[in-house]
Design a protein around this motif. Structure first.
Motif, short mmCIF file in Angstrom:
data_model
loop_
_atom_site.label_atom_id
_atom_site.label_comp_id
_atom_site.label_asym_id
_atom_site.label_seq_id
_atom_site.Cartn_x
_atom_site.Cartn_y
_atom_site.Cartn_z
N ALA A 80 0.83 -1.20 0.00
CA ALA A 80 0.00 0.00 0.00
C ALA A 80 0.86 1.25 0.00
N ALA A 81 1.91 1.25 0.82
CA ALA A 81 2.80 2.40 0.88
C ALA A 81 3.52 2.60 -0.45
N MET A 82 3.95 1.52 -1.07
CA MET A 82 4.63 1.61 -2.37
C MET A 82 3.69 2.14 -3.44
N THR A 83 2.44 1.67 -3.40
CA THR A 83 1.46 2.11 -4.40
C THR A 83 1.15 3.59 -4.25
N VAL A 84 0.92 4.02 -3.01
CA VAL A 84 0.62 5.43 -2.76
C VAL A 84 1.77 6.32 -3.20
N THR A 85 2.99 5.93 -2.83
CA THR A 85 4.16 6.72 -3.21
C THR A 85 4.30 6.80 -4.73
N GLY A 86 4.07 5.66 -5.40
CA GLY A 86 4.16 5.64 -6.85
C GLY A 86 3.12 6.54 -7.51
N LEU A 87 1.89 6.52 -6.98
CA LEU A 87 0.83 7.34 -7.55
C LEU A 87 1.10 8.83 -7.34
N ILE A 88 1.53 9.17 -6.13
CA ILE A 88 1.80 10.57 -5.83
C ILE A 88 2.91 11.11 -6.73
N ASN A 89 3.93 10.30 -6.96
CA ASN A 89 5.08 10.76 -7.74
C ASN A 89 4.94 10.50 -9.23
N ALA A 90 3.77 10.04 -9.67
CA ALA A 90 3.58 9.79 -11.10
C ALA A 90 3.70 11.07 -11.91
N ARG A 91 3.45 12.21 -11.28
CA ARG A 91 3.58 13.48 -11.99
C ARG A 91 5.01 13.71 -12.48
N MET A 92 5.97 13.05 -11.84
CA MET A 92 7.35 13.21 -12.25
C MET A 92 7.60 12.69 -13.66
N ILE A 93 6.73 11.80 -14.13
CA ILE A 93 6.88 11.30 -15.50
C ILE A 93 6.72 12.45 -16.48
N LEU A 94 5.67 13.23 -16.27
CA LEU A 94 5.42 14.38 -17.15
C LEU A 94 6.50 15.44 -16.98
N MET A 95 6.90 15.70 -15.74
CA MET A 95 7.93 16.71 -15.49
C MET A 95 9.26 16.30 -16.11
N ASP A 120 8.67 19.81 -7.43
CA ASP A 120 7.75 20.64 -8.20
C ASP A 120 8.28 22.07 -8.37
N ALA A 121 8.73 22.65 -7.26
CA ALA A 121 9.17 24.04 -7.30
C ALA A 121 10.41 24.23 -8.16
N SER A 122 11.39 23.33 -8.03
CA SER A 122 12.61 23.47 -8.82
C SER A 122 12.33 23.24 -10.30
N TRP A 123 11.43 22.32 -10.59
CA TRP A 123 11.04 22.11 -11.99
C TRP A 123 10.43 23.37 -12.58
N LEU A 124 9.54 24.00 -11.83
CA LEU A 124 8.88 25.20 -12.33
C LEU A 124 9.87 26.35 -12.51
N ILE A 125 10.78 26.52 -11.56
CA ILE A 125 11.81 27.55 -11.68
C ILE A 125 12.67 27.29 -12.92
N GLY A 126 13.06 26.02 -13.11
CA GLY A 126 13.88 25.68 -14.26
C GLY A 126 13.15 25.88 -15.58
N VAL A 127 11.89 25.47 -15.65
CA VAL A 127 11.11 25.63 -16.88
C VAL A 127 10.94 27.10 -17.23
N ARG A 128 10.70 27.92 -16.23
CA ARG A 128 10.56 29.36 -16.50
C ARG A 128 11.89 29.94 -16.99
N HIS A 129 12.99 29.53 -16.37
CA HIS A 129 14.31 29.99 -16.78
C HIS A 129 14.56 29.65 -18.25
N ARG A 130 14.20 28.42 -18.65
CA ARG A 130 14.43 28.01 -20.03
C ARG A 130 13.48 28.72 -20.99
N SER A 131 12.23 28.96 -20.57
CA SER A 131 11.28 29.63 -21.45
C SER A 131 11.69 31.07 -21.72
N GLU A 132 12.50 31.63 -20.82
CA GLU A 132 12.97 33.01 -20.99
C GLU A 132 14.30 33.06 -21.74
N GLY A 133 14.72 31.92 -22.30
CA GLY A 133 15.92 31.87 -23.11
C GLY A 133 17.15 31.35 -22.40
#
Length: 238
Positions: A80-95, A120-133
């Motif tokens: 159960a713990a492994m499944t929950v952790t996997g589901l919560i972190n599934a967003r990392m696939i898209l990131m 999440d926060a570091s990904w967003l900071i990085g994506v914004r940095h790259r979108s600005e060139g």
């Protein structure tokens, strides 16, 4: 393999990433302390709680896993713990998919180190940095490593302090992350078409959350965003 075409990874970029993460420090400190306090109440030792924050470094997954924490552990509780952790972190696939073109050609050790501190926060900071060139991968790494020691330290403090910060909503500190994300996302708006993967991800997650109990909505939202992103060609450089 030649890494001549790899994105730069500089000390200046790392320091910039750390600086950009500063607005999140109060929120990270409070939620790290909340995790530590909740872990203590669940019978998790100080070493176990700090070790989880240092090695897992996934705040939401850590908090939710406490809900299925088993004492003593059984096979069903572990699954159960492994499944929950996997589901919560599934967003990392898209990131991970969104930053793969940026990290192409980067040495394996540097890629592993950067992805270890990716949140999440570091990904967003990085994506914004790259979108600005920008191309400096140090920004992505710096924004993640800038939060990691604070998360670990605040976990220890929360475990030792007990239940003092288990209700961050009482101080409105739970609003720091949503406000930060809204402020960072606004300049990334490029029209409806590039936003379709995010819209699809959000809508599917909301529908699944209503219909299916548990945390399946996280995986469903991530999958919907990933599939939509593959189907929509926004003309961006690959």
């Amino acid at each position: 393999m030649s890494h001549a075409s790899a994105a730069p990874f500089t000390r200046a970029g790392i320091l910039t990433g750390i600086r950009l993460s500063l607005p999140l420090w109060p929120s990270i400190a409070v939620f790290g302390a909340a995790f530590g306090a909740a872990a203590a109440q669940r019978g998790v030792s100080l070493a176990e709680a700090v070790g989880a924050s240092a090695l897992v470094y996934a705040g939401s997954a850590q908090m939710v896993t406490l809900e299925v924490w088993g004492q003593p552990w059984t096979l069903s509780a572990l699954l159960a713990a492994m499944t929950v952790t996997g589901l919560i972190n599934a967003r990392m696939i898209l990131m991970g998919a969104t930053i793969q073109p940026w990290m192409r050609g980067t040495p394996l050790w540097r890629t592993a180190l950067t992805l270890f501190v990716l949140v999440d926060a570091s990904w967003l900071i990085g994506v914004r940095h790259r979108s600005e060139g920008g191309r400096d991968l140090g920004v992505l790494f710096g924004s993640g490593i800038g939060l990691w020691p604070l998360w670990v330290a605040s976990t220890a403090a929360g475990h030792l302090a007990g239940a003092l910060v288990t209700q961050p909503r009482a101080y409105a500190l739970d609003m720091i992350l949503p406000i930060f994300f809204a402020a960072m996302l606004a300049p990334l708006w490029r029209g409806a078409r590039p936003a379709l993967p995010w819209i699809a991800s959000g809508l599917v997650a909301l529908v699944v959350q209503r219909l299916v109990p548990g945390y399946a909505f996280i995986a469903a939202g991530a999958a919907a965003g990933l599939v939509t992103g593959l189907l929509v060609d926004d003309g961006a450089a690959r």
